[in-house]
Design an enzyme around this catalytic site. Structure first.
Site, PDB file in Angstrom:
ATOM      1  CG  HIS A 132      -5.859   1.749   5.355  1.00 43.86           C
ATOM      2  ND1 HIS A 132      -5.051   3.235   6.178  1.00 43.86           N
ATOM      3  CD2 HIS A 132      -4.816   1.013   5.078  1.00 43.86           C
ATOM      4  CE1 HIS A 132      -3.818   2.622   6.747  1.00 43.86           C
ATOM      5  NE2 HIS A 132      -3.489   1.406   5.973  1.00 43.86           N
ATOM      6  N   GLY A 163       3.112  -1.136   4.249  1.00 44.66           N
ATOM      7  CA  GLY A 163       3.030   0.329   3.987  1.00 44.66           C
ATOM      8  C   GLY A 163       4.535   0.858   3.603  1.00 44.66           C
ATOM      9  N   GLY A 164       5.009   1.214   4.649  1.00 47.39           N
ATOM     10  CA  GLY A 164       6.629   1.919   4.384  1.00 47.39           C
ATOM     11  C   GLY A 164       7.549   0.959   3.716  1.00 47.39           C
ATOM     12  CD  GLU A 170      -3.254  -2.605   7.331  1.00 47.30           C
ATOM     13  OE1 GLU A 170      -2.285  -2.752   6.867  1.00 47.30           O
ATOM     14  OE2 GLU A 170      -4.111  -1.499   7.061  1.00 47.30           O
ATOM     15  CD  GLU A 199      -2.937   5.564   7.038  1.00 45.27           C
ATOM     16  OE1 GLU A 199      -2.664   5.666   5.680  1.00 45.27           O
ATOM     17  OE2 GLU A 199      -1.616   5.021   7.409  1.00 45.27           O
ATOM     18  N   GLY A 235       3.057   1.973  10.893  1.00 43.24           N
ATOM     19  CA  GLY A 235       3.802   3.304  10.658  1.00 43.24           C
ATOM     20  C   GLY A 235       4.794   3.389  11.915  1.00 43.24           C
ATOM     21  CG  ASN A 268      -1.814   1.172   1.269  1.00 43.50           C
ATOM     22  OD1 ASN A 268      -1.838   2.009   0.406  1.00 43.50           O
ATOM     23  ND2 ASN A 268      -2.369   1.439   2.446  1.00 43.50           N
ATOM     24  CD1 TRP A 269       3.714   1.350  -2.839  1.00 46.27           C
ATOM     25  CD2 TRP A 269       3.546   2.232  -4.897  1.00 46.27           C
ATOM     26  NE1 TRP A 269       4.638   0.709  -3.657  1.00 46.27           N
ATOM     27  CE2 TRP A 269       4.499   1.378  -4.806  1.00 46.27           C
ATOM     28  CE3 TRP A 269       3.284   3.144  -5.857  1.00 46.27           C
ATOM     29  CZ2 TRP A 269       5.109   1.059  -6.094  1.00 46.27           C
ATOM     30  CZ3 TRP A 269       4.033   2.897  -6.875  1.00 46.27           C
ATOM     31  CH2 TRP A 269       4.839   1.751  -7.265  1.00 46.27           C
ATOM     32  CE  LYS A 270       0.078   2.973   4.926  1.00 49.13           C
ATOM     33  NZ  LYS A 270       0.220   3.220   6.343  1.00 49.13           N
ATOM     34  CB  SER A 295       5.743  -2.280  11.786  1.00 47.36           C
ATOM     35  OG  SER A 295       5.374  -0.941  12.269  1.00 47.36           O
TER      36      SER A 295
HETATM   37  P1  13P Z   1       3.350   0.179   7.681  1.00 43.45           P
HETATM   38  O1  13P Z   1       3.699  -1.106   6.838  1.00 43.45           O
HETATM   39  O2  13P Z   1       4.053   1.580   7.175  1.00 43.45           O
HETATM   40  O3  13P Z   1       3.364   0.103   9.220  1.00 43.45           O
HETATM   41  O4  13P Z   1       1.615   0.424   7.296  1.00 43.45           O
HETATM   42  C1  13P Z   1       0.820  -0.541   7.356  1.00 43.45           C
HETATM   43  C2  13P Z   1      -0.345  -0.246   6.532  1.00 43.45           C
HETATM   44  O5  13P Z   1      -0.924   0.764   6.902  1.00 43.45           O
HETATM   45  C3  13P Z   1      -0.589  -0.885   5.368  1.00 43.45           C
HETATM   46  O6  13P Z   1      -1.843  -0.830   4.803  1.00 43.45           O
END
Ligand code: 13P
Length: 245
Positions: free
Chosen positions: A98, A227-228, A167, A100, A173, A11-13, A206
């Site tokens: 999600h 994510g990251g 999640e 966010e 993050g 997920n590149w956000k 993470s």
């Molecule tokens: P991180 O891997 O950066 O913790 O993010 C997880 C996430 O929100 C994937 O959708």
């Protein structure tokens, strides 16, 4: 016993311009040339990079996801994107719920369910995200919160054509991964509540090269939402190429 093939999604956000996405793909594709073919490799770029990526992944094993989807085909819904618009770009999955958008735009379980239903009825696979905050976990409410999100979010959906991503918000993050055994326990509970052995359940929060092998060795974790660590081609390739124990 059904087969639940691993689904490894990045997920590149709100990261990556079109030119950055193209450069990423030129580094990433050679790194997955020998990835076992039973693994689904999914990238969820921002909407602006979907069309560019659809061209870069043509003829490869990589699949595309959106980061959200609306329930109507079209209409006066500023800032939204319909399933039909995504299908035109060969998108196969749609992340919904999600944490966010739940947090910043107050997305409700009912809206998330409408998004997921529309995605599924249009042939997209919804990736429905659920997870508790740190405060909810400390108050002992994690299971109740996740159960409500699962039951309301998945209402009326075919569990064999959906992915649930667990999640925990405190692990997103933050570098604090949920212990594999605890993540697996929650994923097993989700499977039990949904009542389908075929349900694909991802863990997210993470995930990185250092913990992917252990996470993927767990009985009820069928994949990950990253994510990251998906923003850098080498690191995401190592995650996709996890080693089976
Ligand atoms: P991180 O891997 O950066 O913790 O993010 C997880 C996430 O929100 C994937 O959708």
């Amino acid at each position: 016993m059904s087969v639940r093939n691993p689904v490894i999604a990045g997920n590149w956000k709100m990261h990556m311009t079109c030119s950055e996405a193209k450069a990423y793909m030129s580094s990433f594709l050679p790194l997955i040339a020998n990835t076992p073919s039973d693994r689904h490799i999914v990238i969820a770029p921002p909407f602006t990079a979907i069309s560019t990526l659809a061209q870069s992944i043509e003829g490869t094993e990589v699949e595309l996801s959106s980061q959200n989807v609306h329930w109507e085909d079209q209409g006066a819904f500023t800032a939204e994107t319909s399933p039909k618009m995504l299908l035109e770009h060969s998108v196969k999955y749609a992340i919904v719920g999600h944490s966010e958008p739940r947090k910043y735009f107050s997305e409700s379980d009912e809206q998330i369910n409408r998004r997921a239903r529309s995605a599924q009825s249009n042939g997209l696979i919804p990736i429905v995200c659920v997870g508790e905050t740190n405060e909810q976990r400390e108050r002992g409410e994690a299971e109740r919160v996740i159960r409500r999100q699962v039951e309301q979010g998945l209402e009326g959906l075919d569990p064999d054509k959906i992915i649930v991503a667990y999640e925990p918000i405190w692990a997103i993050g933050t570098g604090k991964t949920c212990e594999s055994a605890e993540a697996n326990r929650i994923c097993a509970l989700i499977r039990n509540w949904v009542g389908s052995e075929n349900l694909i359940i991802q863990y997210g929060g993470s995930v990185k090269a250092q913990n992917i092998d252990e996470l993927m060795s767990m009985s009820d974790i069928d994949g990950v939402l990253v994510g990251g660590a998906s923003l850098e081609a080498n690191s995401f390739a190592r995650i996709v190429n996890f080693e089976k124990s």
